[in-house]
Design a protein around this motif. Structure first.
Motif, PDB file in Angstrom:
ATOM      1  N   LEU A  76      -3.076   2.274   7.384  1.00 62.80           N
ATOM      2  CA  LEU A  76      -3.923   2.401   8.562  1.00 62.80           C
ATOM      3  C   LEU A  76      -5.061   1.391   8.581  1.00 62.80           C
ATOM      4  N   LYS A  77      -5.503   0.938   7.421  1.00 65.34           N
ATOM      5  CA  LYS A  77      -6.583  -0.051   7.362  1.00 65.34           C
ATOM      6  C   LYS A  77      -6.116  -1.400   7.887  1.00 65.34           C
ATOM      7  N   LYS A  78      -4.875  -1.775   7.557  1.00 67.23           N
ATOM      8  CA  LYS A  78      -4.321  -3.061   7.998  1.00 67.23           C
ATOM      9  C   LYS A  78      -3.585  -2.938   9.322  1.00 67.23           C
ATOM     10  N   ASP A  79      -3.287  -1.708   9.746  1.00 70.33           N
ATOM     11  CA  ASP A  79      -2.517  -1.415  10.949  1.00 70.33           C
ATOM     12  C   ASP A  79      -1.219  -2.225  10.975  1.00 70.33           C
ATOM     13  N   THR A  80      -0.516  -2.146   9.864  1.00 68.55           N
ATOM     14  CA  THR A  80       0.765  -2.831   9.747  1.00 68.55           C
ATOM     15  C   THR A  80       1.848  -2.052  10.485  1.00 68.55           C
ATOM     16  N   ILE A  81       3.004  -2.663  10.630  1.00 64.08           N
ATOM     17  CA  ILE A  81       4.152  -1.978  11.215  1.00 64.08           C
ATOM     18  C   ILE A  81       4.568  -0.862  10.259  1.00 64.08           C
ATOM     19  N   ILE A  82       5.011   0.247  10.810  1.00 60.18           N
ATOM     20  CA  ILE A  82       5.510   1.324   9.966  1.00 60.18           C
ATOM     21  C   ILE A  82       6.684   0.777   9.152  1.00 60.18           C
ATOM     22  N   LYS A  83       6.620   0.953   7.844  1.00 59.52           N
ATOM     23  CA  LYS A  83       7.611   0.378   6.944  1.00 59.52           C
ATOM     24  C   LYS A  83       8.496   1.470   6.353  1.00 59.52           C
ATOM     25  N   LYS A  84       9.825   1.262   6.445  1.00 58.57           N
ATOM     26  CA  LYS A  84      10.779   2.209   5.860  1.00 58.57           C
ATOM     27  C   LYS A  84      10.718   2.090   4.345  1.00 58.57           C
ATOM     28  N   ILE A  85      10.811   3.238   3.676  1.00 60.21           N
ATOM     29  CA  ILE A  85      10.699   3.270   2.221  1.00 60.21           C
ATOM     30  C   ILE A  85      11.604   4.371   1.681  1.00 60.21           C
ATOM     31  N   SER A  86      12.098   4.190   0.482  1.00 58.14           N
ATOM     32  CA  SER A  86      12.987   5.194  -0.108  1.00 58.14           C
ATOM     33  C   SER A  86      12.179   6.386  -0.629  1.00 58.14           C
ATOM     34  N   TYR A  87      12.885   7.470  -0.841  1.00 58.76           N
ATOM     35  CA  TYR A  87      12.275   8.699  -1.368  1.00 58.76           C
ATOM     36  C   TYR A  87      11.606   8.429  -2.714  1.00 58.76           C
ATOM     37  N   LYS A  88      12.322   7.751  -3.621  1.00 61.69           N
ATOM     38  CA  LYS A  88      11.780   7.482  -4.959  1.00 61.69           C
ATOM     39  C   LYS A  88      10.591   6.535  -4.898  1.00 61.69           C
ATOM     40  N   ASP A  89      10.678   5.489  -4.069  1.00 69.25           N
ATOM     41  CA  ASP A  89       9.560   4.559  -3.937  1.00 69.25           C
ATOM     42  C   ASP A  89       8.336   5.237  -3.340  1.00 69.25           C
ATOM     43  N   LEU A  90       8.555   6.128  -2.394  1.00 71.41           N
ATOM     44  CA  LEU A  90       7.435   6.858  -1.803  1.00 71.41           C
ATOM     45  C   LEU A  90       6.766   7.745  -2.847  1.00 71.41           C
ATOM     46  N   GLN A  91       7.555   8.394  -3.684  1.00 74.73           N
ATOM     47  CA  GLN A  91       6.969   9.214  -4.747  1.00 74.73           C
ATOM     48  C   GLN A  91       6.125   8.364  -5.701  1.00 74.73           C
ATOM     49  N   LYS A  92       6.587   7.156  -6.008  1.00 73.38           N
ATOM     50  CA  LYS A  92       5.811   6.248  -6.870  1.00 73.38           C
ATOM     51  C   LYS A  92       4.497   5.864  -6.208  1.00 73.38           C
ATOM     52  N   ILE A  93       4.552   5.528  -4.928  1.00 70.34           N
ATOM     53  CA  ILE A  93       3.337   5.140  -4.202  1.00 70.34           C
ATOM     54  C   ILE A  93       2.359   6.304  -4.138  1.00 70.34           C
ATOM     55  N   ILE A  94       2.874   7.497  -3.901  1.00 72.72           N
ATOM     56  CA  ILE A  94       2.011   8.687  -3.849  1.00 72.72           C
ATOM     57  C   ILE A  94       1.291   8.865  -5.176  1.00 72.72           C
ATOM     58  N   LYS A  95       1.993   8.643  -6.268  1.00 71.73           N
ATOM     59  CA  LYS A  95       1.382   8.771  -7.595  1.00 71.73           C
ATOM     60  C   LYS A  95       0.383   7.642  -7.858  1.00 71.73           C
ATOM     61  N   GLU A  96       0.787   6.388  -7.564  1.00 70.43           N
ATOM     62  CA  GLU A  96      -0.070   5.225  -7.820  1.00 70.43           C
ATOM     63  C   GLU A  96      -1.364   5.257  -7.017  1.00 70.43           C
ATOM     64  N   LYS A  97      -1.273   5.658  -5.769  1.00 71.68           N
ATOM     65  CA  LYS A  97      -2.430   5.608  -4.879  1.00 71.68           C
ATOM     66  C   LYS A  97      -3.130   6.959  -4.726  1.00 71.68           C
ATOM     67  N   SER A  98      -2.746   7.915  -5.550  1.00 68.70           N
ATOM     68  CA  SER A  98      -3.348   9.263  -5.541  1.00 68.70           C
ATOM     69  C   SER A  98      -3.310   9.874  -4.138  1.00 68.70           C
ATOM     70  N   LEU A  99      -2.127   9.966  -3.590  1.00 69.89           N
ATOM     71  CA  LEU A  99      -1.944  10.506  -2.250  1.00 69.89           C
ATOM     72  C   LEU A  99      -1.365  11.924  -2.266  1.00 69.89           C
ATOM     73  N   LYS A 100      -1.653  12.668  -3.295  1.00 70.38           N
ATOM     74  CA  LYS A 100      -1.103  14.030  -3.418  1.00 70.38           C
ATOM     75  C   LYS A 100      -1.483  14.913  -2.221  1.00 70.38           C
ATOM     76  N   ASP A 101      -2.651  14.660  -1.634  1.00 70.69           N
ATOM     77  CA  ASP A 101      -3.106  15.482  -0.506  1.00 70.69           C
ATOM     78  C   ASP A 101      -2.256  15.285   0.753  1.00 70.69           C
ATOM     79  N   ILE A 102      -1.502  14.189   0.829  1.00 76.19           N
ATOM     80  CA  ILE A 102      -0.640  13.965   1.991  1.00 76.19           C
ATOM     81  C   ILE A 102       0.832  13.798   1.571  1.00 76.19           C
ATOM     82  N   ASP A 103       1.185  14.323   0.424  1.00 78.09           N
ATOM     83  CA  ASP A 103       2.553  14.229  -0.087  1.00 78.09           C
ATOM     84  C   ASP A 103       3.515  14.987   0.813  1.00 78.09           C
TER      85      ASP A 103
END
Length: 122
Positions: A92-119
Motif C-alpha cells: 500500500l505504501k508503493k501502491d503497486t499492482i496487486i501481485k499473485k503469490i503462492s500459498y507458501k511464499d505468502l506464509q514466508k512473507i507473513i513471517k518475515e514482515k510480522s503480518l500475523k495480524d492480517i494472516d
C-alpha cells in the motif's frame, strides 16, 4: 381489501431484498469490497473491478493488503482448503499492482514482515 393488498405487496418488497450483502470502503487507495455471498464477492479500486468474483478474504494494515480468491466458482469459497486458493499481496505504501503469490511464499512473507495480524492463510 386495498389495504390488505398494499400490506402484502409491501411485505414482499421489503423481505425480498437481499440484506446479507456487505459493502466496505477501505480507508486507502479507493479500494472497496463487496461481499454478496457465495462466489459473487468482489474487489474494486476506483470503481473498476480488480477481482470480479470469488473473493474469499481481504485483510490489511497500514502497509499491506492480503487477498485470497477461489477460482472454482464454489458457492461456499470460505470452506475451500486454504492451500487451493489464489493469493495476492498489495504494497500500500508503493501502491503497486496487486501481485499473485503462492500459498507458501505468502506464509514466508507473513513471517518475515510480522503480518500475523492480517494472516489469511489459517
Amino acid at each position: 381489501m386495498r389495504n390488505k393488498i398494499f400490506i402484502v405487496i409491501t411485505f414482499f418488497i421489503i423481505f425480498s431484498c437481499n440484506i446479507s450483502d456487505t459493502y466496505e470502503k477501505l480507508p486507502f487507495g479507493g479500494y472497496e469490497i463487496d461481499f454478496e455471498g457465495g462466489s459473487q464477492n468482489r474487489l474494486l479500486k476506483n470503481n473498476e473491478l480488480i477481482i470480479d468474483s470469488g473473493l474469499v478474504d481481504c485483510k490489511y494494515n497500514d502497509a499491506y493488503m492480503l487477498v485470497s480468491v477461489d477460482t472454482t466458482y464454489s458457492m461456499k469459497p470460505e470452506k475451500k482448503d486454504k492451500k487451493n486458493l489464489k493469493y495476492f499481496i498489495q504494497d500500500l505504501k508503493k501502491d503497486t499492482i496487486i501481485k499473485k503469490i503462492s500459498y507458501k511464499d505468502l506464509q514466508k512473507i507473513i513471517k518475515e514482515k510480522s503480518l500475523k495480524d492480517i494472516d489469511i492463510t489459517n
